[in-house]
Design an enzyme around this catalytic site. Sequence first.
Site, short mmCIF file in Angstrom:
data_model
loop_
_atom_site.label_atom_id
_atom_site.label_comp_id
_atom_site.label_asym_id
_atom_site.label_seq_id
_atom_site.Cartn_x
_atom_site.Cartn_y
_atom_site.Cartn_z
N SER A 139 0.82 -1.20 0.00
CA SER A 139 0.00 0.00 0.00
C SER A 139 0.85 1.25 0.00
CB SER A 139 -0.91 0.03 1.22
OG SER A 139 -1.62 1.26 1.23
N LYS A 193 -4.51 -6.58 3.42
CA LYS A 193 -4.51 -5.45 2.47
C LYS A 193 -5.92 -5.12 2.01
CE LYS A 193 -3.01 -2.28 -0.38
NZ LYS A 193 -3.89 -2.05 -1.45
N HIS A 196 -7.49 -3.23 4.71
CA HIS A 196 -6.91 -1.88 4.63
C HIS A 196 -7.69 -1.05 3.62
CE1 HIS A 196 -4.46 1.04 2.41
NE2 HIS A 196 -3.81 1.26 3.55
N ASN A 197 -7.95 -1.63 2.46
CA ASN A 197 -8.65 -0.87 1.43
C ASN A 197 -10.11 -0.60 1.79
OD1 ASN A 197 -6.21 -1.17 0.11
ND2 ASN A 197 -7.18 -1.38 -1.89
N GLU A 200 -9.87 2.18 3.94
CA GLU A 200 -9.53 3.34 3.07
C GLU A 200 -10.81 3.92 2.46
OE1 GLU A 200 -6.33 2.57 0.14
OE2 GLU A 200 -7.76 3.17 -1.38
C1 6PG Z 1 -3.11 1.51 -1.65
C2 6PG Z 1 -4.35 1.70 -2.45
C3 6PG Z 1 -4.16 1.11 -3.80
C4 6PG Z 1 -5.15 1.61 -4.82
C5 6PG Z 1 -6.51 1.12 -4.55
C6 6PG Z 1 -7.57 2.04 -5.09
O1 6PG Z 1 -3.25 0.98 -0.57
O2 6PG Z 1 -2.05 1.90 -2.11
O3 6PG Z 1 -5.43 1.11 -1.81
O4 6PG Z 1 -4.14 -0.28 -3.65
O5 6PG Z 1 -5.11 2.97 -4.90
O6 6PG Z 1 -6.61 -0.12 -5.17
O7 6PG Z 1 -8.70 1.31 -5.00
P1 6PG Z 1 -9.99 1.65 -5.79
O8 6PG Z 1 -9.61 1.81 -7.24
O9 6PG Z 1 -10.86 0.49 -5.56
O10 6PG Z 1 -10.48 2.94 -5.21
#
Ligand code: 6PG
Length: 478
Positions: A139, A193, A196-197, A200
């Site tokens: 990430s 991860k 995490h997302n 996010e």
């Molecule tokens: C990270 C982000 C990265 C990416 C996401 C965006 O941790 O660096 O999460 O993995 O920016 O995949 O996700 P979406 O396209 O689903 O918003």
Amino acid sequence: MPVTDTDLTDADPALSSIGLIGLGTMGAMLALNIAEKGFDIAVFNRTHTVTEGFVRDAGALATRITPTATLAALVAAIARPRKIILMVPAGAVVDQQIAALRPLMDPGDLIIDAGNANFRDTQRRAAELGAGFIGIGVSGGAEGARHGPSIMGGGAPAAWDRVAPVLRAIAAAYDGVPCAAWMGEGGAGHFVKTVHNGIEYADMQLIAEVYGVMRDGLGMTAQQIAPVFARWNDGPLHSYLVEISASVAEATDPETGAAMLDVILDRAGQKGTGRWTAVEAQHLGAPIPVIEAAVAARNISAALDARRAGQARFGAAPGALPEGALTLDDLMAALIAGKILCYAQGFALLNGAGAAFDWSLDLPSIARVWRAGCIIRSRMLNDMADALTESPDRNLMLAPVFADLVQRHAPALRKTATVAMTHGLPVPALTAALGYFDMMRTERSTANMIQAQRDFFGAHGFERRDRDGTGFHGPWAG
Ligand code: 6PG
């Protein structure tokens, strides 16, 4: 005689210590980071002109990079036992790449999938390839990949140990501690991860909702909103996402001179990891309503035509708030409470997944790995790591430091949610956080009604408050 790593080590200094396939943005940045940390790296990209361009642009780091034009050349350029990072699109491409690589590789060689894989694919690949494969969640976007991402590893511990020195060297550090750690067997790294997302998505949605209250409720311009986020970033909300929200609110469109935020269409894309978090949480029966609300909000944002039709039919909600209805401090406090409640759900989901998948997920270590490098990095995660160290199984909202914060800021969360809803401002993630809080502090819920209904229509039986035992039935007629 078993083949050991030592037998296979190829000491030729001309060989690279690691390889990488896939020189898209993330792969290219990761390769430069690896080279910068002093590791010689061999690289391969399906389109060789991309590889040539990459090495041409690598400047002084090019001396550590060996470009290769075929997979066989890549494999031949790496010292044994080989370590090859895949940075290719998640899904079928990873399987194709593994299938193409395997005949070229030796026992003891290791493939590392560093893409945003679905952890179920990683589980399957780990089962098929054993210690020859690990999946790592990376990430931090392009900037993180280049200068220090957060890395969540999964797979056989011995395989992780083999590549950990490189991964720790390239990872971000918090107080000198690398943000790279092994999470568990199989797909554990990619699962962490994924969560995490999910978090996010929720963090971003919560910020977007308070931005919406400022814009539509308080009538603030992007230029007025920017310093508010910047100020919040100096307090308990200190985080990468609040910081960049200030930056994007401040930016103007070079073409029109308008605020960049006002030029950008309100329709957000997604690659699916947030959705995976919601899906897996449902499989596990783990409540993560804030993340689910964020995923739903992103889906609704994508349905722009339907929203247009809705506004044409019903009219836009009034939105504008009466003078003094909400203060900026209310919004900040609501965001603090919402964020804590969201993370409490995320860590509880991880706890449930650890038990369900037989991973010994170390929650404090996950919080520590997220303290720097990744998209959700924040000051609060350091306190969360401490709270989870005290008691990993306790809901984070009950840890004294967070219980105090929630107690102090829940009234503002309630006020913000109710005022916003009264005036038709959509705040689904904030209200989901509030609903979770209210349910989680209610010993006597309303599920007695659910149990009665289940028993009424399906004779499912219920428990009684006044007696031990199960399988009681009501005096329903017929
Ligand atoms: C990270 C982000 C990265 C990416 C996401 C965006 O941790 O660096 O999460 O993995 O920016 O995949 O996700 P979406 O396209 O689903 O918003």
